[in-house]
Enzyme design. Structure first.
Site, PDB file in Angstrom:
ATOM      1  CG  ASP A 107      -1.989   0.968   1.273  1.00 59.06           C
ATOM      2  OD1 ASP A 107      -2.819   0.923   0.360  1.00 59.06           O
ATOM      3  OD2 ASP A 107      -2.041   1.806   2.203  1.00 59.06           O
ATOM      4  CD  GLU A 149      -2.126   2.473  -3.617  1.00 54.85           C
ATOM      5  OE1 GLU A 149      -3.224   2.940  -3.918  1.00 54.85           O
ATOM      6  OE2 GLU A 149      -1.666   2.526  -2.459  1.00 54.85           O
TER       7      GLU A 149
END
Ligand code: GLC
Length: 527
Positions: free
Chosen positions: A201, A264
């Site tokens: 993330d 990401e």
């Protein structure tokens, strides 16, 4: 295709676990629900399943606020359920990728509870604390992605802490060696358990400027855009020291065989590719979101593919993403007809494709009233991500077969027509198209290992060839609604349409001129 690793050959499928399949009737999807549906994924032909966070969490940001990195939230099941899922997925020849959320913890994580208990607590430095300015205001102008200042005042200890997202998601201090050690230990915990890698993330957020300098104003800001974008995050993201961490994460993953590190990263291509690492020692796949962030115009798409291909460092493996749980669904962004063209593009470009659950059915964003927003981004700044997170549509049964209870987000109205069961039986459905495209990709090495050569087509057409071992394929896509033609003379060959966005075209021969209807896409095996 033996030269390629599975994450190069394969198609990745993202599951938003709250919304995929609910096995116990509480209205929220869970691991046993996924277990019951893995057969569907294997038949779809995907190779790897990435599951958004399933760890213990107060759910301020639906799992992206982790309170324990080495356990499973009871809402989703247990560690044993996850073990069983890993086993099942592997038995079907697929891989399982977990979401890893290292930038911030939940404010209910034991580390943060300790850190905010006193300035001298040994966990204090796990987070990012700063004094107020003399007038009491936050230490700098940094903004939270979810609105407002990125700094929250802590009464007890008289300092601000930094959070790139919600105040319930305090950022970790990745300059602290013990934070790194603990987080790498958490990664190893899951790798030991048998998971095949991580989607990390907000990887580009991990390190912030050591001097906490103010971010500059964004000269391109336009009214109506999210408040976060009034500034350029020049000092709060994408700092040079982040690459050391990416390298360390890569090393952790490489302690185990055949695992993958996906990042990401929302950055322009020129910055994105640096996350592959200066020596190929960074992320295997820094997510490439060009197909999400660009306007759906042939000139923009063709230029982005060329720019990306040219920017890839030696040995770097490309990848493409069409949707995820943070973005409007592709069928809503560009319409259902173009969503078929997009599927063909995604599955024939060079590089690993990532699909978002339900896009293979043509799911659209489901309108949700502001008073029913669940997503904190929706509640804070009006840009709710809920519409793209609604329940998977399995059948025409009550609640689309997602749950026997009350679903946590509404099921789309169209579920009686748009669902797995119906679409499997309909050869013209979006799902049948996806299955044909994935099957072709799996059977033809050209689509994985082949050269990519763009064809300058002009107008609304995006066209290219893929070529491997003497077999040549043409992909021609009409991104517009009007009929268009592509001359094949430069290719010196005609061929046969093997897959079309419209099934009627399959089997047709094409020679000098390829005629495309509006919103039409074809894959041609060249003679
Ligand atoms: C990532 C996630 C998003 C989440 C945010 C904060 O962008 O994809 O869902 O809200 O990080 O963790």
């Amino acid at each position: 295709m033996s030269g390629q690793a599975w994450w190069q050959r394969g198609v990745v499928y993202q599951i938003y676990p709250r919304s995929f399949a609910d096995s116990n009737g509480d209205g929220v999807g869970d691991l046993r629900g996924i277990l019951e549906r893995v057969g569907y994924l294997a038949e779809l032909g995907v190779d790897a399943v990435w599951i958004s966070p399933i760890y213990p969490s107060p759910m301020a940001d639906f799992g992206y606020d982790v309170s324990n990195y080495t356990d499973i939230h009871p809402l989703f099941g247990s560690l044993d359920d996850l073990r069983e899922l890993v086993h099942r997925v592997h038995a079907l020849g697929m891989k399982l990728i977990l979401d890893f959320v290292p930038n911030h913890t939940s404010n209910e994580h034991p580390w943060f509870l300790e850190a905010k208990s006193s300035r001298t607590n040994e966990k204090r430095q796990f987070y990012l604390w700063q004094d107020a300015k003399p007038d009491g205001s936050p230490p700098n102008n940094w903004l939270s992605v979810f609105g407002g200042s990125a700094w929250t005042w802590d009464e007890t200890t008289g300092q601000y802490y930094y959070h790139a997202f919600l105040p319930e998601q305090p950022d970790l201090n990745w300059r602290h060696p013990e934070v790194r050690r603990q987080m790498y230990a958490a990664m190893r915990f899951w790798l030991e358990l048998g998971v095949d890698g991580f989607r990390v993330d907000v990887l580009w957020h991990l390190i912030k400027d050591a001097e906490w300098r103010d971010n500059p104003p964004n000269p391109d800001y336009r009214a109506g855009e999210p408040p976060y974008t009034t500034l350029l995050p020049a000092y709060s993201t994408d700092q040079p020291e982040v690459f050391e961490i990416v390298r360390e994460m890569r090393r952790v993953v490489e302690e185990y065989d055949g695992r993958v590190l996906i990042g990401e990263i929302y950055l322009p291509i020129s910055r994105l590719v640096s996350y592959y690492g200066a020596a190929g020692d960074g992320a295997h796949l820094p997510f490439n979101f060009q197909l999400i962030v660009l306007p759906w115009r042939a000139s923009d798409i063709a230029a982005a593919v060329s720019e990306y291909e040219a920017a890839l460092p030696p040995g770097a493996w490309p990848n493409w993403v069409l949707g995820n749980h943070d973005q409007a669904r592709i069928a809503t962004r560009i319409g259902l007809r173009q969503a078929r063209v997009a599927a063909m593009l995604l599955l024939t470009l060079r590089g690993t494709p990532t699909l978002y659950y339900g896009d293979e059915l043509g799911l659209r964003d489901v309108p949700i009233l502001p008073e029913q927003y669940q997503d904190p981004q929706g509640k804070n700044i009006g840009l709710s991500r809920d519409p793209a997170r609604t329940p998977m549509q399995w059948s025409a049964a009550h609640n689309a077969g997602f749950t026997t209870g009350r679903p946590w987000l509404p099921v789309a109205d169209d579920y009686e027509h748009v669902n797995v069961e119906r679409e499997l039986a309909d050869p013209d459905s979006m799902l049948s198209l996806y299955r044909r495209l994935i099957a072709l990709r799996r059977s033809e090495p050209a689509f994985v290992a082949g050269h990519y050569r763009p064809i300058v087509a002009g107008g609304d057409i995006v066209a290219y060839t893929r070529e491997h071992d003497g077999r040549r394929w043409l992909v021609a896509l009409n991104l517009g609604g009007q009929p268009a033609e592509l001359s094949l003379s430069a290719l010196g060959a005609g061929g046969e349409i093997v897959v079309g966005t419209s099934r009627q075209r399959q089997g047709q021969r094409v020679a000098e001129q390829l005629a495309l209807a509006g919103d039409d896409g074809v894959i041609v095996r060249l003679d």
